[in-house]
Design a protein around this motif. Structure first.
Motif, PDB file in Angstrom:
ATOM      1  N   UNK A   1       0.854  -1.118   0.061  1.00  0.00           N
ATOM      2  CA  UNK A   1      -0.049  -0.160   0.183  1.00  0.00           C
ATOM      3  C   UNK A   1       0.923   1.203  -0.009  1.00  0.00           C
ATOM      4  N   UNK A   2       2.069   1.373  -0.497  1.00  0.00           N
ATOM      5  CA  UNK A   2       2.957   2.448  -0.727  1.00  0.00           C
ATOM      6  C   UNK A   2       2.511   3.042  -1.856  1.00  0.00           C
ATOM      7  N   UNK A   3       1.898   4.115  -1.702  1.00  0.00           N
ATOM      8  CA  UNK A   3       1.118   4.799  -2.772  1.00  0.00           C
ATOM      9  C   UNK A   3       2.173   5.684  -3.529  1.00  0.00           C
TER      10      UNK A   3
ATOM     11  N   UNK B   1       4.915   3.744  -4.834  1.00  0.00           N
ATOM     12  CA  UNK B   1       5.662   2.864  -5.472  1.00  0.00           C
ATOM     13  C   UNK B   1       4.910   1.751  -5.991  1.00  0.00           C
TER      14      UNK B   1
ATOM     15  N   UNK C   1       8.077  -3.859   1.334  1.00  0.00           N
ATOM     16  CA  UNK C   1       7.173  -2.592   1.423  1.00  0.00           C
ATOM     17  C   UNK C   1       6.181  -2.762   2.599  1.00  0.00           C
ATOM     18  N   UNK C   2       5.605  -3.927   2.606  1.00  0.00           N
ATOM     19  CA  UNK C   2       4.622  -4.109   3.681  1.00  0.00           C
ATOM     20  C   UNK C   2       5.072  -4.213   5.230  1.00  0.00           C
TER      21      UNK C   2
END
Lengths: 212, 368
Positions: free
Chosen positions: B48-50, B52, B319-320
């Protein structure tokens, strides 16, 4: 070593050997017998012990507390924050005061905003602007860092309405000179100078852009 | 094969990558398998890294280019069954290692050729990892020989990439696309796809692999370097990549020599070293760097396909779980991940050795 293409099914079954050819049937792969360890096994076991020790050290360090705060929450916390209309209005007032060089009054408003909204980057950016006007480039950089960490959009060229990269980039040139002056003067302790340098390099990296 | 092809391969990836960063990809990130996998995983909603999230056409191009050329040259051979889950796990940690360093081996070379002296520590780490991996391989490490597989197995990765290409073109609502951050920095789609296809095709033809090229130096000794142009093709490709990328970065104004203030870098040099060491080690164990795994999966290698799926999982989890390196440094979670990954690889290495034997047959394939 590359994974070379096996051109035919026959190749898969009958590959030529250019080194030692293991027999079709041999001893099973398993953990080595501890009585008959070869050099690589001993090295591997030593590495395992060292890595386990390193893991324990890393996990016991104070910094490991950050493991307990979810990055997902941290990230969404900095992105899905709603700022009240009243707060936005105060930020706008502070911005106007900074523009008009009424710095003390602006600082008062910003100090209040920072206490009320520690998750919002804009007050820190404005505080940085104040410190630039007061000719305190290093302190300004420290404030900008807080602002940028809270809201990376300030250094995002795609976010044209809030982008402040050019201004900060120019400031960092002044910061370099100021840090050199700190070193020469000898009045600032090494730790502080080192911290200032770290922040300077961090900001330079942020401005240069990154994949992460 | 004529040595000119290997020079062309290096030129294509070097000039192609610098062209992409010149036309919009992030600085020093014209091509990066790990970064682009993170972007692609984000676009599919796996994290959910907006900042990337983008279906990178370059990755799609690599696989489809290699797939089409392997079909044309009748080199698409479905094979697999060589410890797929172990390969999945190592693929997972390959990407973790890359994210700690902030870049895959391809990007490491690009960082070096753009003047980032900090990337040297990554190169040293990669070489160290390759050396350790070769120690295992030369002392009986094996994951089992691949066997022929039904063709349908080997079509999964190419078809998956074709599906991603369709998604990229039609842009359905469930596919995310960053409006800011590095995911929003992108070269024109057709240019990215075209360069990806060309590089993918050439990489399939020349079997390009960064870790493979460096491994040859250890395998064949100094003559591998000193006997150029009689050196193996992989090393010639690497040298060509380095030279062409350096020239391209100077010509496009992207050359910025220095240690500090470089894009996609931090000053956690020790962790960067360990991250790339894990990448080198893992790449040798599964016979190929992350890019090589993509290319091999496109030409029918199901084992490489398992590694590619592991790489996707690793990209999402990096990322998570907040494992990836940032300009501020390496997060504690990332440090734990690197140490755990190295630990697991050593244990895998120990458990999969036939003691008293040399290089297993599957590792001798293609040793020119």
């Amino acid at each position: 070593m590359d994974a070379d293409l096996l051109t035919t099914e026959e190749d898969i079954k009958n590959q030529d050997s250019c080194r030692i050819s293991p027999e079709e049937s041999g001893d099973e792969q398993s953990f080595p017998d501890l009585k008959n360890l070869d050099g690589l096994d001993k090295g591997s076991l030593l590495a395992v012990v060292l890595l386990v020790c390193a893991l324990v050290v890393v996990l016991l360090l104070p910094a490991s507390e950050e493991l307990s705060s979810s990055p997902r929450n941290r990230r969404s916390g900095s992105q899905v924050v709603t700022v009240s209309a009243e707060a936005l209005n105060r930020i706008a007032v502070a911005r106007k005061l900074v523009t008009n060089n009424t710095l003390d009054q602006a600082e008062e408003i910003l100090a209040g905003l920072m206490k009320e909204m520690p998750y919002e980057g804009a007050p820190y950016m404005l505080m940085g602007d104040i410190l630039v006007r007061r000719d305190q480039p290093i302190q300004a950089m420290l404030q900008y860092r807080k602002g940028v960490d809270l809201n990376p959009d300030f250094l995002d060229k795609k976010m044209t309405d809030v982008f402040q990269g050019k201004k900060i980039k120019l400031l960092l040139n002044e910061v370099k000179i100021a840090i050199d002056a700190e070193v020469e003067s000898g009045t600032v302790d090494r730790e502080t100078i080192s911290m200032h340098k770290d922040v300077l390099y961090y900001m330079l990296r942020k401005i240069a852009g990154s994949c992460g | 094969m004529h040595k000119g092809w290997f020079v062309l391969m290096g030129a294509a990836i070097g000039v192609g990558a610098l062209t992409l960063s010149y036309y919009g990809n992030p600085a020093n990130t014209g091509l990066c398998v790990s970064c682009f996998m993170e972007n692609t995983a984000g676009a599919l909603g796996l994290h959910d890294n907006i900042r990337m999230q983008y279906l990178r056409p370059e990755l799609i191009g690599f696989v489809l280019g290699a797939f089409m050329l392997s079909l044309y040259r009748k080199e698409f051979v479905p094979s697999g069954g060589s410890s797929p889950l172990i390969r999945f796990l190592i693929g997972f940690f390959l990407i973790i290692g890359c994210t700690i360093f902030i870049g895959c081996p391809v990007k490491m070379v690009l960082r070096l050729t753009s003047g980032d002296l900090g990337a040297l520590i990554g190169l040293v780490g990669l070489i160290a990892g390759i050396y350790i991996g070769l120690e295992f391989v030369e002392n009986g490490f094996q994951l089992g020989e691949p066997s022929p597989q039904p063709r349908s197995n080997s079509l999964i990765i190419p078809l998956f990439m074709a599906f991603l290409l369709v998604l990229l073109i039609i842009e359905p609502s469930f596919v995310y696309k960053s409006a800011k951050g590095s995911g929003a920095l992108r070269a024109p789609m057709l240019l990215s796809l075209g360069i990806g296809l060309v590089i993918g095709g050439l990489a399939q033809y020349t079997q390009f692999c960064i870790t493979g090229g460096i491994a040859r130096i250890f395998l064949w000794g100094p003559r591998e370097v000193l006997n150029c142009p009689r050196s193996t093709g992989l090393l010639i490709s690497l040298g060509s990549f380095f030279v062409f990328a350096t020239v391209a970065s100077i010509l496009t104004g992207q050359f910025n020599p220095g240690l500090q203030g470089q894009p996609s870098s931090n000053d956690s040099y020790g962790w960067a070293f360990l991250g790339m060491m894990m990448v080198g080690f893992g790449s040798i164990l599964i016979r190929g760097c992350p890019m090589r795994q993509l290319i091999a999966s496109a030409q029918g290698d199901n084992d490489a396909g398992a590694a590619v799926m592991g790489m996707f999982a690793g990209a999402a989890m990096a990322q998570n779980w907040g494992l990836a390196g940032t300009p501020a440094g390496t997060p504690v979670a990332g440090q734990v991940a690197v140490l755990t990954g190295l630990l697991l690889m050593i244990v895998i290495g120990m458990m999969n050795r036939r003691r008293g034997y040399g290089i297993a047959r599957e590792y001798q394939v293609g040793l020119d």
